[in-house]
Design a protein around this motif. Sequence first.
Motif, PDB file in Angstrom:
ATOM      1  N   ASN A  27     -22.259  53.945   3.288  1.00 19.56           N
ATOM      2  CA  ASN A  27     -22.767  52.585   3.511  1.00 19.56           C
ATOM      3  C   ASN A  27     -23.764  52.144   2.434  1.00 19.56           C
ATOM      4  N   GLY A  28     -23.676  52.764   1.262  1.00 21.35           N
ATOM      5  CA  GLY A  28     -24.570  52.393   0.166  1.00 21.35           C
ATOM      6  C   GLY A  28     -26.027  52.688   0.467  1.00 21.35           C
ATOM      7  N   TRP A  29     -26.287  53.658   1.357  1.00 20.49           N
ATOM      8  CA  TRP A  29     -27.634  54.050   1.762  1.00 20.49           C
ATOM      9  C   TRP A  29     -28.397  52.879   2.378  1.00 20.49           C
ATOM     10  N   ASP A  30     -27.672  51.996   3.049  1.00 23.24           N
ATOM     11  CA  ASP A  30     -28.258  50.836   3.729  1.00 23.24           C
ATOM     12  C   ASP A  30     -27.959  50.943   5.217  1.00 23.24           C
ATOM     13  N   GLY A  31     -28.975  51.211   6.001  1.00 25.34           N
ATOM     14  CA  GLY A  31     -28.788  51.423   7.430  1.00 25.34           C
ATOM     15  C   GLY A  31     -28.853  50.178   8.287  1.00 25.34           C
ATOM     16  N   ALA A  32     -28.914  49.007   7.683  1.00 29.16           N
ATOM     17  CA  ALA A  32     -29.079  47.762   8.443  1.00 29.16           C
ATOM     18  C   ALA A  32     -28.028  47.588   9.536  1.00 29.16           C
ATOM     19  N   LYS A  33     -26.789  47.972   9.265  1.00 28.68           N
ATOM     20  CA  LYS A  33     -25.720  47.799  10.250  1.00 28.68           C
ATOM     21  C   LYS A  33     -25.363  49.113  10.944  1.00 28.68           C
ATOM     22  N   PHE A  34     -26.212  50.123  10.786  1.00 29.15           N
ATOM     23  CA  PHE A  34     -25.930  51.445  11.344  1.00 29.15           C
ATOM     24  C   PHE A  34     -27.112  51.936  12.178  1.00 29.15           C
ATOM     25  N   ARG A  35     -27.538  51.093  13.133  1.00 28.05           N
ATOM     26  CA  ARG A  35     -28.646  51.448  14.020  1.00 28.05           C
ATOM     27  C   ARG A  35     -28.148  52.356  15.133  1.00 28.05           C
ATOM     28  N   LEU A  36     -28.872  53.431  15.387  1.00 29.07           N
ATOM     29  CA  LEU A  36     -28.533  54.315  16.479  1.00 29.07           C
ATOM     30  C   LEU A  36     -29.029  53.713  17.785  1.00 29.07           C
ATOM     31  N   THR A  37     -28.374  54.059  18.865  1.00 27.21           N
ATOM     32  CA  THR A  37     -28.749  53.609  20.200  1.00 27.21           C
ATOM     33  C   THR A  37     -29.596  54.689  20.863  1.00 27.21           C
ATOM     34  N   LYS A  38     -30.704  54.271  21.443  1.00 28.43           N
ATOM     35  CA  LYS A  38     -31.574  55.217  22.153  1.00 28.43           C
ATOM     36  C   LYS A  38     -30.947  55.527  23.503  1.00 28.43           C
ATOM     37  N   VAL A  39     -30.645  56.795  23.733  1.00 30.31           N
ATOM     38  CA  VAL A  39     -29.950  57.223  24.949  1.00 30.31           C
ATOM     39  C   VAL A  39     -30.900  57.326  26.132  1.00 30.31           C
ATOM     40  N   ASN A  40     -32.128  57.790  25.881  1.00 28.36           N
ATOM     41  CA  ASN A  40     -33.087  57.954  26.974  1.00 28.36           C
ATOM     42  C   ASN A  40     -34.518  57.781  26.464  1.00 28.36           C
ATOM     43  N   ASP A  41     -35.458  57.774  27.380  1.00 28.47           N
ATOM     44  CA  ASP A  41     -36.866  57.578  27.015  1.00 28.47           C
ATOM     45  C   ASP A  41     -37.458  58.775  26.280  1.00 28.47           C
ATOM     46  N   GLU A  42     -36.791  59.921  26.338  1.00 31.68           N
ATOM     47  CA  GLU A  42     -37.280  61.123  25.673  1.00 31.68           C
ATOM     48  C   GLU A  42     -36.881  61.188  24.203  1.00 31.68           C
ATOM     49  N   GLY A  43     -36.128  60.210  23.696  1.00 34.16           N
ATOM     50  CA  GLY A  43     -35.884  60.119  22.272  1.00 34.16           C
ATOM     51  C   GLY A  43     -34.590  60.675  21.723  1.00 34.16           C
ATOM     52  N   VAL A  44     -33.530  60.717  22.519  1.00 30.56           N
ATOM     53  CA  VAL A  44     -32.214  61.087  22.001  1.00 30.56           C
ATOM     54  C   VAL A  44     -31.527  59.800  21.549  1.00 30.56           C
ATOM     55  N   TRP A  45     -31.041  59.801  20.306  1.00 26.04           N
ATOM     56  CA  TRP A  45     -30.410  58.629  19.695  1.00 26.04           C
ATOM     57  C   TRP A  45     -29.003  58.990  19.258  1.00 26.04           C
ATOM     58  N   THR A  46     -28.071  58.032  19.324  1.00 22.76           N
ATOM     59  CA  THR A  46     -26.694  58.310  18.924  1.00 22.76           C
ATOM     60  C   THR A  46     -26.010  57.071  18.347  1.00 22.76           C
ATOM     61  N   ILE A  47     -24.984  57.335  17.541  1.00 28.76           N
ATOM     62  CA  ILE A  47     -24.118  56.278  17.011  1.00 28.76           C
ATOM     63  C   ILE A  47     -22.749  56.891  16.754  1.00 28.76           C
ATOM     64  N   VAL A  48     -21.706  56.091  16.965  1.00 24.59           N
ATOM     65  CA  VAL A  48     -20.349  56.501  16.606  1.00 24.59           C
ATOM     66  C   VAL A  48     -19.863  55.559  15.516  1.00 24.59           C
ATOM     67  N   VAL A  49     -19.520  56.121  14.367  1.00 22.22           N
ATOM     68  CA  VAL A  49     -18.979  55.350  13.249  1.00 22.22           C
ATOM     69  C   VAL A  49     -17.457  55.493  13.320  1.00 22.22           C
ATOM     70  N   PRO A  50     -16.717  54.386  13.387  1.00 23.75           N
ATOM     71  CA  PRO A  50     -15.275  54.451  13.641  1.00 23.75           C
ATOM     72  C   PRO A  50     -14.418  54.878  12.448  1.00 23.75           C
ATOM     73  N   GLU A  51     -14.839  55.941  11.778  1.00 26.50           N
ATOM     74  CA  GLU A  51     -14.019  56.505  10.708  1.00 26.50           C
ATOM     75  C   GLU A  51     -14.422  57.956  10.488  1.00 26.50           C
ATOM     76  N   ASN A  52     -13.522  58.725   9.899  1.00 26.53           N
ATOM     77  CA  ASN A  52     -13.788  60.117   9.588  1.00 26.53           C
ATOM     78  C   ASN A  52     -14.649  60.152   8.326  1.00 26.53           C
ATOM     79  N   LEU A  53     -15.893  60.580   8.475  1.00 29.84           N
ATOM     80  CA  LEU A  53     -16.834  60.589   7.353  1.00 29.84           C
ATOM     81  C   LEU A  53     -17.006  61.984   6.747  1.00 29.84           C
ATOM     82  N   GLU A  54     -16.083  62.881   7.033  1.00 32.01           N
ATOM     83  CA  GLU A  54     -16.213  64.237   6.500  1.00 32.01           C
ATOM     84  C   GLU A  54     -16.379  64.203   4.974  1.00 32.01           C
ATOM     85  N   GLY A  55     -17.368  64.959   4.502  1.00 34.77           N
ATOM     86  CA  GLY A  55     -17.641  65.032   3.079  1.00 34.77           C
ATOM     87  C   GLY A  55     -18.695  64.048   2.595  1.00 34.77           C
ATOM     88  N   HIS A  56     -19.051  63.071   3.421  1.00 35.08           N
ATOM     89  CA  HIS A  56     -20.056  62.081   3.018  1.00 35.08           C
ATOM     90  C   HIS A  56     -21.473  62.620   3.190  1.00 35.08           C
TER      91      HIS A  56
END
Length: 165
Positions: free
Chosen positions: A72-101
């Motif tokens: 993503n050109g080292w630009d996280g503007a469109k790649f915000r993780l979602t906070k799963v709980n109040d204890e600080g677990v965050w996640t995101i699913v990127v809809p492509e195979n990023l192996e090697g990136h």
Amino acid sequence: MYGHHLASVRMRSSLIAANPTDLEVYLFHEGSLHKSYELFGAHVIDEGGRAATRFCVWAPHARDVRLVGSFNGWDGAKFRLTKVNDEGVWTIVVPENLEGHLYKYEIVTPDGRVLLKANPYAFCSELRPHTASIVYDLKGYPVERSVLAAEEAAKADLRAADGHL
């Protein structure tokens, strides 16, 4: 391209879900999620028949977490993780195979500072002095026979001990 270092890990034994389950998050915070590397880090997953990459990180004091990398050109503007709980677990699913990136987490601290952090659960990373993590799928990675032998010996010892009670 930079050299790579494969972390010493055991092969995952279960399918990685798109989002962490309540049980996984509970066990992590309890301290009894013994295969936390299956929850955290970068994992290539099957998302409705298509390859995707799920990222999950524990950042308990972060105000925001974004994903930056070579995809993503080292630009996280469109790649915000979602906070799963109040204890600080965050996640995101990127809809492509990023192996090697290459990638890092862009952590926004409570006071607004932005920190770039490597993934402590990464299976692969750049060699020093570079510090980016690299998406690496362990599926099909050969498990060392010594690891398997040690696990089998431990199970045999437990079975033997169980029989003497």
